[in-house]
Design a protein around this motif. Structure first.
Motif, PDB file in Angstrom:
ATOM      1  N   THR A 328     -26.764  32.613  31.366  1.00  0.00           N
ATOM      2  CA  THR A 328     -27.011  32.519  29.841  1.00  0.00           C
ATOM      3  C   THR A 328     -26.315  31.273  29.386  1.00  0.00           C
ATOM      4  O   THR A 328     -26.456  30.965  28.189  1.00  0.00           O
ATOM      5  CB  THR A 328     -26.435  33.681  29.010  1.00  0.00           C
ATOM      6  N   LYS A 372     -18.751  33.952  24.724  1.00  0.00           N
ATOM      7  CA  LYS A 372     -19.677  33.696  23.821  1.00  0.00           C
ATOM      8  C   LYS A 372     -19.834  32.308  23.339  1.00  0.00           C
ATOM      9  O   LYS A 372     -20.910  31.610  22.964  1.00  0.00           O
ATOM     10  CB  LYS A 372     -19.596  34.786  22.479  1.00  0.00           C
ATOM     11  N   MET A 375     -22.299  30.325  25.558  1.00  0.00           N
ATOM     12  CA  MET A 375     -23.530  30.782  25.566  1.00  0.00           C
ATOM     13  C   MET A 375     -24.500  29.932  24.974  1.00  0.00           C
ATOM     14  O   MET A 375     -24.388  29.164  23.918  1.00  0.00           O
ATOM     15  CB  MET A 375     -23.764  32.095  25.182  1.00  0.00           C
ATOM     16  N   PHE A 400     -26.395  41.528  33.936  1.00  0.00           N
ATOM     17  CA  PHE A 400     -25.569  41.416  32.981  1.00  0.00           C
ATOM     18  C   PHE A 400     -25.641  40.246  31.963  1.00  0.00           C
ATOM     19  O   PHE A 400     -25.780  40.526  30.960  1.00  0.00           O
ATOM     20  CB  PHE A 400     -23.977  41.223  33.665  1.00  0.00           C
ATOM     21  N   GLU A 404     -26.727  40.566  28.129  1.00  0.00           N
ATOM     22  CA  GLU A 404     -26.023  39.777  27.218  1.00  0.00           C
ATOM     23  C   GLU A 404     -26.850  38.854  26.231  1.00  0.00           C
ATOM     24  O   GLU A 404     -26.463  38.571  25.077  1.00  0.00           O
ATOM     25  CB  GLU A 404     -24.744  38.825  27.578  1.00  0.00           C
ATOM     26  N   LYS A 407     -28.795  41.141  23.767  1.00  0.00           N
ATOM     27  CA  LYS A 407     -27.540  41.677  22.868  1.00  0.00           C
ATOM     28  C   LYS A 407     -27.647  40.604  21.896  1.00  0.00           C
ATOM     29  O   LYS A 407     -27.677  40.921  20.631  1.00  0.00           O
ATOM     30  CB  LYS A 407     -26.295  42.019  23.462  1.00  0.00           C
ATOM     31  N   ARG A 408     -27.609  39.240  22.212  1.00  0.00           N
ATOM     32  CA  ARG A 408     -27.371  38.265  21.297  1.00  0.00           C
ATOM     33  C   ARG A 408     -28.548  38.177  20.360  1.00  0.00           C
ATOM     34  O   ARG A 408     -28.446  37.925  19.269  1.00  0.00           O
ATOM     35  CB  ARG A 408     -27.007  36.850  22.052  1.00  0.00           C
TER      36      ARG A 408
END
Length: 479
Positions: A328, A372, A375, A400, A404, A407-408
């Motif tokens: 990511t 974060k 990313m 994973f 993520e 989710k973002r």
């Protein structure tokens, strides 16, 4: 049809099932003993041996076939590499034990081989689309098992096709009398046949690209067009692999296989990749007369996947992004755009690498944790992203990373994503029928690294994924 913001978990782990033989023949002391058990019982017993011992020689059969044994390949002896091949054998004796073998040599003369044990039917016929393999490199009914189970004679060698235009991979199929291990096969097969597996169909054009800084190869399907345009970006090894782009062009896409380092006059060593280079590639493809606008698609795997995710995040003309086992953020190297550092790059810690006695590195914990702040701003993507996950990826935790990323996107109210997740699949999800690669050289650690997955589930994932990628690209780019 999958909708935006939906997920699909493909290929739940298969339950082990006991193979049942269809044919049974009388045997003293029993009414109808299954054929495999009858064969085992008929073998001379040796002290310390087991009835499960591997069969080394053919059993005597009362009637050998009167006609010559032959191997038939359908639809033809010539096919595209991603095209299924039906293998049938005729002229065998009824219920004859045979060993099927496949082999090929790559462009560097590296040998890849596979074998499996079969029984002919009551007519002396064998059809790999319906007959279960009883042992060898795989078991069960696997029509393309001889191809995807090809194993390198030299350990840790991955099958790669560089010259996609002028020569095929020659796949040799052989049938031998009896059940044998690969190392103990007789010198002379009963019959052989050869399948020429091409990477470009007739009418596809291959054009080297040197446009400004852009280096790559353009593949244009036959016909007037225009066609959906797709850029393919490969893993970190450098050079210009073209197999994915050429195979995709066979299905009606104008594709650009894009090199990004260690090729011709591109940099040999970098600290940060320049996203401006990829923007130039997008503009080149988008403006080509054989490309249907208004935007293009991009597909990447491994390091190429995070570069494609970056393209989708910053370049609005990337309307469809296929991210196969990617990170990511910008992995290993930093990323610059418009003379600004947009990602410092996900670092790694060599001391976390574990090395097995075989000399194969376990690099699953190599890269550092993603926070974060580093990313990619994927919430800025205007196009649709297809995340593809091999759930047993041992290069890094692709499962994973995809979770993520999704989710973002959801936190920003976005549903412009789809996900395909494959249990039992490893890192290198290639087009269908590329042999499963357990481990091969990894540039960062300088030794072979294991990629995860198991041969059967990984190969099933490749076969399932390929048409779904095409469906996704057609759907998004033809809107």
């Amino acid at each position: 049809m999958r909708e935006g913001g939906t997920s699909q978990r493909v290929g739940e782990p298969l339950q082990q099932t006991k193979l049942q033989t269809v044919w049974a023949i009388p045997h003293s002391g029993c009414q109808s003993l299954p054929l495999v058990s009858m064969f085992l019982c008929s073998l001379p017993r040796v002290a310390g041996s087991s009835s499960r011992s591997f069969l080394r020689r053919p059993l005597p059969l009362p009637h050998r076939a009167a006609m010559a044994v032959s191997v038939q390949l359908q639809p033809s002896p010539d096919s595209l590499f991603d095209q299924p091949l039906r293998v049938r054998v005729s002229g065998l004796a009824p219920l004859q034990q045979v060993t099927m073998k496949a082999w090929l040599r790559d462009e560097k003369e590296q040998l890849f081989r596979s074998s499996a044990l079969y029984l002919a039917d009551a007519r002396g016929h064998l059809d790999l689309a319906h007959s279960p393999a009883l042992g060898g490199h795989y078991t069960g009914t696997q029509p393309m098992g001889l191809v995807w189970s090809l194993s390198p004679h030299t350990p840790f060698t991955r099958l790669v096709k560089r010259d996609v235009a002028s020569s095929p991979l020659s796949l040799h199929i052989e049938v031998f009398d009896g059940h044998w291990s690969l190392e103990q096969l007789p010198h002379q097969p009963l019959a052989t046949s050869t399948n020429q597996r091409w990477f470009m169909k007739k009418g596809v054009s291959r054009i080297p690209v040197r446009d400004g800084r852009v280096r790559g190869t353009l593949f244009i399907p036959p016909g007037n067009g225009p066609f959906p345009g797709v850029i393919t970006v490969n893993e970190i090894q450098g050079g210009l692999p073209e197999s994915r782009a050429s195979l995709l062009a066979n299905h009606g896409f104008t594709t650009l296989a894009l090199a990004y380092w260690r090729y011709e006059d591109l940099p040999e060593d970098v600290i940060n990749f320049d996203l401006g280079y990829f923007k130039e590639a997008v503009n080149f493809l988008k403006q080509h007369p054989k490309v249907k606008g208004p935007g293009i698609g991009a597909m990447g795997i491994s390091k190429g996947a995070d570069l494609v995710l970056s393209m989708a995040s910053f370049l609005p003309d990337v309307l469809a992004a296929v991210v196969i086992n990617g990170c990511t953020t910008s992995a290993i190297f930093g990323l610059c755009f418009n003379n600004k550092l947009v990602s410092a790059g996900l670092g790694y810690t060599i001391s976390r690498v574990q090395i097995a006695d075989s000399g194969v590195a376990d690099i699953f914990e190599l890269v550092n944790e993603v926070n974060k702040d580093c990313m990619m701003p994927i919430e800025n993507a205007e196009g649709t992203i297809l995340f593809v996950v091999g759930e047993d990826d041992k290069n890094w935790n692709s499962r994973f990373f995809a979770a993520e990323a999704i989710k973002r996107l959801k936190e920003h109210g976005k549903d412009n994503f789809e996900i395909l997740s494959y249990p039992g699949a490893g890192h290198f999800l290639d087009p269908p029928f590329f042999p499963f690669c357990y481990a091969s050289y990894h540039m960062v650690v300088g030794m072979p690294a294991r990629w995860g997955g198991n041969a059967k589930d990984h190969s099933s994932a490749q076969e399932d994924l390929w048409p779904k990628v095409q469906e996704f690209l057609q759907k998004v780019l033809n809107q």
